[in-house]
Design a protein around this motif. Structure first.
Motif, PDB file in Angstrom:
ATOM      1  N   ALA A 128       0.840  -1.206   0.000  1.00 41.41           N
ATOM      2  CA  ALA A 128       0.000   0.000   0.000  1.00 41.41           C
ATOM      3  C   ALA A 128       0.874   1.255   0.000  1.00 41.41           C
ATOM      4  O   ALA A 128       0.590   2.223  -0.717  1.00 41.41           O
ATOM      5  CB  ALA A 128      -0.941  -0.003   1.195  1.00 41.41           C
ATOM      6  N   ASP A 129       1.941   1.239   0.781  1.00 41.23           N
ATOM      7  CA  ASP A 129       2.862   2.378   0.831  1.00 41.23           C
ATOM      8  C   ASP A 129       3.530   2.615  -0.525  1.00 41.23           C
ATOM      9  O   ASP A 129       3.913   3.744  -0.834  1.00 41.23           O
ATOM     10  CB  ASP A 129       3.927   2.178   1.900  1.00 41.23           C
ATOM     11  CG  ASP A 129       3.384   2.298   3.313  1.00 41.23           C
ATOM     12  OD1 ASP A 129       2.228   2.745   3.492  1.00 41.23           O
ATOM     13  OD2 ASP A 129       4.125   1.934   4.254  1.00 41.23           O
ATOM     14  N   ASN A 130       3.670   1.554  -1.314  1.00 40.28           N
ATOM     15  CA  ASN A 130       4.255   1.670  -2.652  1.00 40.28           C
ATOM     16  C   ASN A 130       3.207   1.988  -3.716  1.00 40.28           C
ATOM     17  O   ASN A 130       3.491   1.934  -4.902  1.00 40.28           O
ATOM     18  CB  ASN A 130       5.002   0.390  -3.035  1.00 40.28           C
ATOM     19  CG  ASN A 130       6.378   0.320  -2.428  1.00 40.28           C
ATOM     20  OD1 ASN A 130       6.915   1.319  -1.955  1.00 40.28           O
ATOM     21  ND2 ASN A 130       6.978  -0.851  -2.435  1.00 40.28           N
ATOM     22  N   GLY A 131       1.967   2.277  -3.288  1.00 39.51           N
ATOM     23  CA  GLY A 131       0.934   2.710  -4.209  1.00 39.51           C
ATOM     24  C   GLY A 131       0.084   1.607  -4.803  1.00 39.51           C
ATOM     25  O   GLY A 131      -0.721   1.855  -5.701  1.00 39.51           O
ATOM     26  N   PHE A 132       0.221   0.379  -4.314  1.00 45.28           N
ATOM     27  CA  PHE A 132      -0.590  -0.727  -4.820  1.00 45.28           C
ATOM     28  C   PHE A 132      -2.015  -0.611  -4.297  1.00 45.28           C
ATOM     29  O   PHE A 132      -2.226  -0.338  -3.119  1.00 45.28           O
ATOM     30  CB  PHE A 132      -0.024  -2.074  -4.349  1.00 45.28           C
ATOM     31  CG  PHE A 132       1.110  -2.605  -5.161  1.00 45.28           C
ATOM     32  CD1 PHE A 132       1.006  -3.825  -5.811  1.00 45.28           C
ATOM     33  CD2 PHE A 132       2.304  -1.908  -5.274  1.00 45.28           C
ATOM     34  CE1 PHE A 132       2.051  -4.333  -6.553  1.00 45.28           C
ATOM     35  CE2 PHE A 132       3.369  -2.402  -6.010  1.00 45.28           C
ATOM     36  CZ  PHE A 132       3.237  -3.617  -6.659  1.00 45.28           C
ATOM     37  N   THR A 133      -2.982  -0.835  -5.165  1.00 47.34           N
ATOM     38  CA  THR A 133      -4.362  -0.983  -4.713  1.00 47.34           C
ATOM     39  C   THR A 133      -4.491  -2.385  -4.113  1.00 47.34           C
ATOM     40  O   THR A 133      -3.606  -3.233  -4.302  1.00 47.34           O
ATOM     41  CB  THR A 133      -5.355  -0.859  -5.887  1.00 47.34           C
ATOM     42  OG1 THR A 133      -5.138  -1.957  -6.789  1.00 47.34           O
ATOM     43  CG2 THR A 133      -5.198   0.474  -6.613  1.00 47.34           C
ATOM     44  N   ASP A 134      -5.595  -2.640  -3.426  1.00 48.30           N
ATOM     45  CA  ASP A 134      -5.804  -3.989  -2.890  1.00 48.30           C
ATOM     46  C   ASP A 134      -5.837  -5.020  -4.012  1.00 48.30           C
ATOM     47  O   ASP A 134      -5.276  -6.104  -3.879  1.00 48.30           O
ATOM     48  CB  ASP A 134      -7.081  -4.065  -2.053  1.00 48.30           C
ATOM     49  CG  ASP A 134      -6.902  -3.508  -0.650  1.00 48.30           C
ATOM     50  OD1 ASP A 134      -5.777  -3.077  -0.307  1.00 48.30           O
ATOM     51  OD2 ASP A 134      -7.882  -3.520   0.108  1.00 48.30           O
ATOM     52  N   ASP A 135      -6.482  -4.685  -5.135  1.00 49.03           N
ATOM     53  CA  ASP A 135      -6.539  -5.621  -6.261  1.00 49.03           C
ATOM     54  C   ASP A 135      -5.139  -5.920  -6.799  1.00 49.03           C
ATOM     55  O   ASP A 135      -4.805  -7.079  -7.082  1.00 49.03           O
ATOM     56  CB  ASP A 135      -7.420  -5.086  -7.385  1.00 49.03           C
ATOM     57  CG  ASP A 135      -8.902  -5.137  -7.050  1.00 49.03           C
ATOM     58  OD1 ASP A 135      -9.300  -5.947  -6.190  1.00 49.03           O
ATOM     59  OD2 ASP A 135      -9.662  -4.373  -7.671  1.00 49.03           O
ATOM     60  N   GLU A 136      -4.321  -4.901  -6.935  1.00 48.10           N
ATOM     61  CA  GLU A 136      -2.945  -5.096  -7.410  1.00 48.10           C
ATOM     62  C   GLU A 136      -2.136  -5.911  -6.407  1.00 48.10           C
ATOM     63  O   GLU A 136      -1.346  -6.784  -6.793  1.00 48.10           O
ATOM     64  CB  GLU A 136      -2.265  -3.757  -7.666  1.00 48.10           C
ATOM     65  CG  GLU A 136      -2.846  -2.993  -8.830  1.00 48.10           C
ATOM     66  CD  GLU A 136      -2.367  -1.560  -8.910  1.00 48.10           C
ATOM     67  OE1 GLU A 136      -2.369  -1.013 -10.042  1.00 48.10           O
ATOM     68  OE2 GLU A 136      -2.012  -0.954  -7.871  1.00 48.10           O
ATOM     69  N   ALA A 137      -2.328  -5.636  -5.135  1.00 44.79           N
ATOM     70  CA  ALA A 137      -1.609  -6.375  -4.094  1.00 44.79           C
ATOM     71  C   ALA A 137      -2.010  -7.848  -4.105  1.00 44.79           C
ATOM     72  O   ALA A 137      -1.151  -8.731  -3.992  1.00 44.79           O
ATOM     73  CB  ALA A 137      -1.870  -5.761  -2.719  1.00 44.79           C
ATOM     74  N   ILE A 138      -3.295  -8.123  -4.259  1.00 48.05           N
ATOM     75  CA  ILE A 138      -3.764  -9.510  -4.315  1.00 48.05           C
ATOM     76  C   ILE A 138      -3.162 -10.204  -5.528  1.00 48.05           C
ATOM     77  O   ILE A 138      -2.656 -11.332  -5.414  1.00 48.05           O
ATOM     78  CB  ILE A 138      -5.305  -9.574  -4.341  1.00 48.05           C
ATOM     79  CG1 ILE A 138      -5.861  -9.183  -2.974  1.00 48.05           C
ATOM     80  CG2 ILE A 138      -5.782 -10.976  -4.732  1.00 48.05           C
ATOM     81  CD1 ILE A 138      -7.362  -8.964  -2.953  1.00 48.05           C
ATOM     82  N   ASP A 139      -3.184  -9.541  -6.674  1.00 43.40           N
ATOM     83  CA  ASP A 139      -2.595 -10.133  -7.873  1.00 43.40           C
ATOM     84  C   ASP A 139      -1.125 -10.475  -7.641  1.00 43.40           C
ATOM     85  O   ASP A 139      -0.658 -11.557  -7.996  1.00 43.40           O
ATOM     86  CB  ASP A 139      -2.723  -9.186  -9.075  1.00 43.40           C
ATOM     87  CG  ASP A 139      -4.131  -9.096  -9.618  1.00 43.40           C
ATOM     88  OD1 ASP A 139      -4.968  -9.967  -9.294  1.00 43.40           O
ATOM     89  OD2 ASP A 139      -4.404  -8.144 -10.378  1.00 43.40           O
ATOM     90  N   TRP A 140      -0.381  -9.548  -7.042  1.00 41.53           N
ATOM     91  CA  TRP A 140       1.041  -9.786  -6.790  1.00 41.53           C
ATOM     92  C   TRP A 140       1.236 -10.932  -5.794  1.00 41.53           C
ATOM     93  O   TRP A 140       2.070 -11.804  -5.997  1.00 41.53           O
ATOM     94  CB  TRP A 140       1.727  -8.510  -6.284  1.00 41.53           C
ATOM     95  CG  TRP A 140       3.199  -8.708  -6.107  1.00 41.53           C
ATOM     96  CD1 TRP A 140       4.146  -8.752  -7.094  1.00 41.53           C
ATOM     97  CD2 TRP A 140       3.893  -8.922  -4.873  1.00 41.53           C
ATOM     98  NE1 TRP A 140       5.386  -8.980  -6.540  1.00 41.53           N
ATOM     99  CE2 TRP A 140       5.259  -9.083  -5.181  1.00 41.53           C
ATOM    100  CE3 TRP A 140       3.502  -8.983  -3.542  1.00 41.53           C
ATOM    101  CZ2 TRP A 140       6.226  -9.301  -4.204  1.00 41.53           C
ATOM    102  CZ3 TRP A 140       4.463  -9.195  -2.572  1.00 41.53           C
ATOM    103  CH2 TRP A 140       5.806  -9.357  -2.905  1.00 41.53           C
ATOM    104  N   MET A 141       0.437 -10.927  -4.730  1.00 42.06           N
ATOM    105  CA  MET A 141       0.578 -11.956  -3.691  1.00 42.06           C
ATOM    106  C   MET A 141       0.301 -13.355  -4.230  1.00 42.06           C
ATOM    107  O   MET A 141       0.905 -14.327  -3.774  1.00 42.06           O
ATOM    108  CB  MET A 141      -0.379 -11.672  -2.532  1.00 42.06           C
ATOM    109  CG  MET A 141      -0.037 -10.456  -1.708  1.00 42.06           C
ATOM    110  SD  MET A 141       1.472 -10.650  -0.753  1.00 42.06           S
ATOM    111  CE  MET A 141       1.025 -11.980   0.328  1.00 42.06           C
TER     112      MET A 141
END
Length: 95
Positions: A51-64
């Motif tokens: 989140a601190d790097n600007g990821f949305t929750d959707d982007e974070a989930i995709d990355w995870m």
């Protein structure tokens, strides 16, 4: 799976204890983020870094959930394997 109210789940998402996405207008948390009926403890710090790097929750989930080449596996699987520091280092390098 968590045995808590929907409003509690929303608070956990707001606090980055869990990551969630909307599917058909319904907020959903990937089951892999829940371990033994509790939010995966290692997720919170990683979600905060993303989140601190600007990821949305959707982007974070995709990355995870996607295989991260530098980890040789998905970040969530690396977290489950006890590689929290490595996952967070990689997450911090994402810009």
């Amino acid at each position: 799976m968590l045995g808590v109210s929907v409003s509690r789940v929303h608070r956990l998402v707001e606090e980055h204890v869990l990551l969630a996405t909307k599917v058909g207008g319904v907020t959903k948390v990937p089951a892999v983020f829940v371990v033994d009926g509790e939010p995966m403890h290692e997720l919170r710090g990683t979600a905060t870094v993303l989140a601190d790097n600007g990821f949305t929750d959707d982007e974070a989930i995709d990355w995870m959930l996607s295989v991260e080449e530098s980890l040789g596996t998905s970040p969530v699987d690396a977290l489950r394997a006890g590689r929290k520091a490595e996952v967070r280092r990689v997450a911090q390098s994402l810009l």
